[in-house]
Design a protein around this motif. Sequence first.
Motif, PDB file in Angstrom:
ATOM      1  N   HIS A  64     -32.399 -15.786  30.167  1.00 50.85           N
ATOM      2  CA  HIS A  64     -32.946 -16.831  29.299  1.00 50.85           C
ATOM      3  C   HIS A  64     -32.070 -18.075  29.345  1.00 50.85           C
ATOM      4  CE1 HIS A  64     -33.299 -19.074  25.521  1.00 50.85           C
ATOM      5  NE2 HIS A  64     -34.592 -18.838  25.681  1.00 50.85           N
ATOM      6  N   SER A  65     -30.788 -17.885  29.226  1.00 49.03           N
ATOM      7  CA  SER A  65     -29.859 -19.016  29.246  1.00 49.03           C
ATOM      8  C   SER A  65     -29.945 -19.774  30.567  1.00 49.03           C
ATOM      9  CB  SER A  65     -28.434 -18.512  29.003  1.00 49.03           C
ATOM     10  OG  SER A  65     -27.520 -19.574  29.052  1.00 49.03           O
ATOM     11  N   SER A  66     -30.022 -19.050  31.662  1.00 47.52           N
ATOM     12  CA  SER A  66     -30.135 -19.689  32.977  1.00 47.52           C
ATOM     13  C   SER A  66     -31.416 -20.504  33.082  1.00 47.52           C
ATOM     14  CB  SER A  66     -30.105 -18.644  34.093  1.00 47.52           C
ATOM     15  OG  SER A  66     -28.866 -17.993  34.124  1.00 47.52           O
ATOM     16  N   LEU A  67     -32.530 -19.904  32.673  1.00 51.11           N
ATOM     17  CA  LEU A  67     -33.805 -20.626  32.714  1.00 51.11           C
ATOM     18  C   LEU A  67     -33.753 -21.884  31.852  1.00 51.11           C
ATOM     19  CD1 LEU A  67     -36.415 -17.739  32.396  1.00 51.11           C
ATOM     20  CD2 LEU A  67     -36.050 -19.220  34.372  1.00 51.11           C
ATOM     21  N   LEU A  68     -33.247 -21.732  30.652  1.00 51.40           N
ATOM     22  CA  LEU A  68     -33.179 -22.850  29.728  1.00 51.40           C
ATOM     23  C   LEU A  68     -32.324 -23.977  30.303  1.00 51.40           C
ATOM     24  CD1 LEU A  68     -34.064 -23.708  26.855  1.00 51.40           C
ATOM     25  CD2 LEU A  68     -31.879 -22.818  26.050  1.00 51.40           C
ATOM     26  N   GLN A  69     -31.157 -23.634  30.820  1.00 46.08           N
ATOM     27  CA  GLN A  69     -30.270 -24.648  31.383  1.00 46.08           C
ATOM     28  C   GLN A  69     -30.894 -25.324  32.598  1.00 46.08           C
ATOM     29  OE1 GLN A  69     -26.308 -23.119  32.037  1.00 46.08           O
ATOM     30  NE2 GLN A  69     -26.280 -22.180  30.018  1.00 46.08           N
ATOM     31  N   LEU A  70     -31.489 -24.546  33.486  1.00 45.08           N
ATOM     32  CA  LEU A  70     -32.097 -25.128  34.683  1.00 45.08           C
ATOM     33  C   LEU A  70     -33.205 -26.108  34.326  1.00 45.08           C
ATOM     34  CD1 LEU A  70     -32.347 -21.951  36.945  1.00 45.08           C
ATOM     35  CD2 LEU A  70     -30.971 -23.993  37.428  1.00 45.08           C
ATOM     36  N   VAL A  71     -34.090 -25.690  33.436  1.00 49.26           N
ATOM     37  CA  VAL A  71     -35.234 -26.533  33.084  1.00 49.26           C
ATOM     38  C   VAL A  71     -34.790 -27.760  32.294  1.00 49.26           C
ATOM     39  CG1 VAL A  71     -37.363 -26.622  31.705  1.00 49.26           C
ATOM     40  CG2 VAL A  71     -36.930 -24.690  33.236  1.00 49.26           C
ATOM     41  N   LEU A  72     -33.927 -27.581  31.308  1.00 48.74           N
ATOM     42  CA  LEU A  72     -33.522 -28.730  30.498  1.00 48.74           C
ATOM     43  C   LEU A  72     -32.670 -29.725  31.285  1.00 48.74           C
ATOM     44  CD1 LEU A  72     -32.927 -27.149  26.977  1.00 48.74           C
ATOM     45  CD2 LEU A  72     -34.960 -28.304  27.896  1.00 48.74           C
ATOM     46  N   MET A  73     -31.811 -29.231  32.162  1.00 43.79           N
ATOM     47  CA  MET A  73     -31.036 -30.153  32.999  1.00 43.79           C
ATOM     48  C   MET A  73     -31.966 -30.935  33.922  1.00 43.79           C
ATOM     49  SD  MET A  73     -27.458 -28.063  33.763  1.00 43.79           S
ATOM     50  CE  MET A  73     -27.693 -28.198  35.476  1.00 43.79           C
ATOM     51  N   ALA A  74     -32.970 -30.263  34.471  1.00 42.98           N
ATOM     52  CA  ALA A  74     -33.918 -30.943  35.351  1.00 42.98           C
ATOM     53  C   ALA A  74     -34.717 -31.995  34.589  1.00 42.98           C
ATOM     54  CB  ALA A  74     -34.852 -29.927  36.004  1.00 42.98           C
ATOM     55  N   TRP A  75     -35.110 -31.702  33.349  1.00 40.23           N
ATOM     56  CA  TRP A  75     -35.886 -32.660  32.564  1.00 40.23           C
ATOM     57  C   TRP A  75     -35.013 -33.831  32.100  1.00 40.23           C
ATOM     58  CZ3 TRP A  75     -39.787 -35.352  31.725  1.00 40.23           C
ATOM     59  CH2 TRP A  75     -39.980 -36.049  30.532  1.00 40.23           C
ATOM     60  N   TYR A  76     -33.867 -33.536  31.512  1.00 45.67           N
ATOM     61  CA  TYR A  76     -33.057 -34.616  30.951  1.00 45.67           C
ATOM     62  C   TYR A  76     -32.317 -35.427  32.010  1.00 45.67           C
ATOM     63  CZ  TYR A  76     -34.356 -33.223  26.313  1.00 45.67           C
ATOM     64  OH  TYR A  76     -35.087 -32.953  25.185  1.00 45.67           O
ATOM     65  N   SER A  77     -32.408 -35.036  33.275  1.00 43.33           N
ATOM     66  CA  SER A  77     -31.877 -35.887  34.342  1.00 43.33           C
ATOM     67  C   SER A  77     -32.898 -36.953  34.734  1.00 43.33           C
ATOM     68  CB  SER A  77     -31.495 -35.043  35.566  1.00 43.33           C
ATOM     69  OG  SER A  77     -32.652 -34.522  36.186  1.00 43.33           O
ATOM     70  N   GLN A  78     -34.112 -36.846  34.209  1.00 40.76           N
ATOM     71  CA  GLN A  78     -35.173 -37.805  34.504  1.00 40.76           C
ATOM     72  C   GLN A  78     -35.086 -39.003  33.557  1.00 40.76           C
ATOM     73  OE1 GLN A  78     -37.276 -37.113  37.109  1.00 40.76           O
ATOM     74  NE2 GLN A  78     -36.011 -35.284  37.325  1.00 40.76           N
TER      75      GLN A  78
END
Length: 179
Positions: free
Chosen positions: A150-164
């Motif tokens: 869960h933590s990995s998924l959350l970090q991957l998705v949120l980092m990808a979104w907030y880098s936009q």
Amino acid sequence: MSAQAVDGLSRRGLLKFSVGATAFLATAGVTASLSGCSSSDTAPGFDALRTSDLPFLLAVIPVMLDGALTGIPSQSATERTLHGLDSGLSHLSPEMLKLTRQLFDVLGMAITRGPLTGIWSPWENAEPGQIRHFLGRWENSSLELLRQGHSSLLQLVLMAWYSQPQSWAGCGYPGPPKI
């Protein structure tokens, strides 16, 4: 039977269950890789994401970004996040990329998706409520491996979104300083 004996048995049972679940997840990931259930071929237009990864990610990203999108259509945010995630994955070490792909394989295979997520139908048919329930189950699981997933998924998705840059206005970030 004393309370201490009951506690000892429940800890032992939990330990056995945890070891079994860890072995199951590891075996499922390796089996998916070896059996051809997962492909190392990337999806068209992507550098690291595979076609087999997309149904899961297209289902889970909008749910994970729910509440973070201000004035941005969900489909646009999902596409931008997918490409940001792909860029991030393409810069991982080969070992970290392999582990991430194993996580995606376990979540993508029907034989493991149902028992681990509670979502028995293909990801394309999953309702947002079902996905939220799965994410909550993993976040609060007694199994460290699921919490890490869960933590990995959350970090991957949120980092990808907030880098936009499109995400910055919604969280009050004015962007990097202009030089």
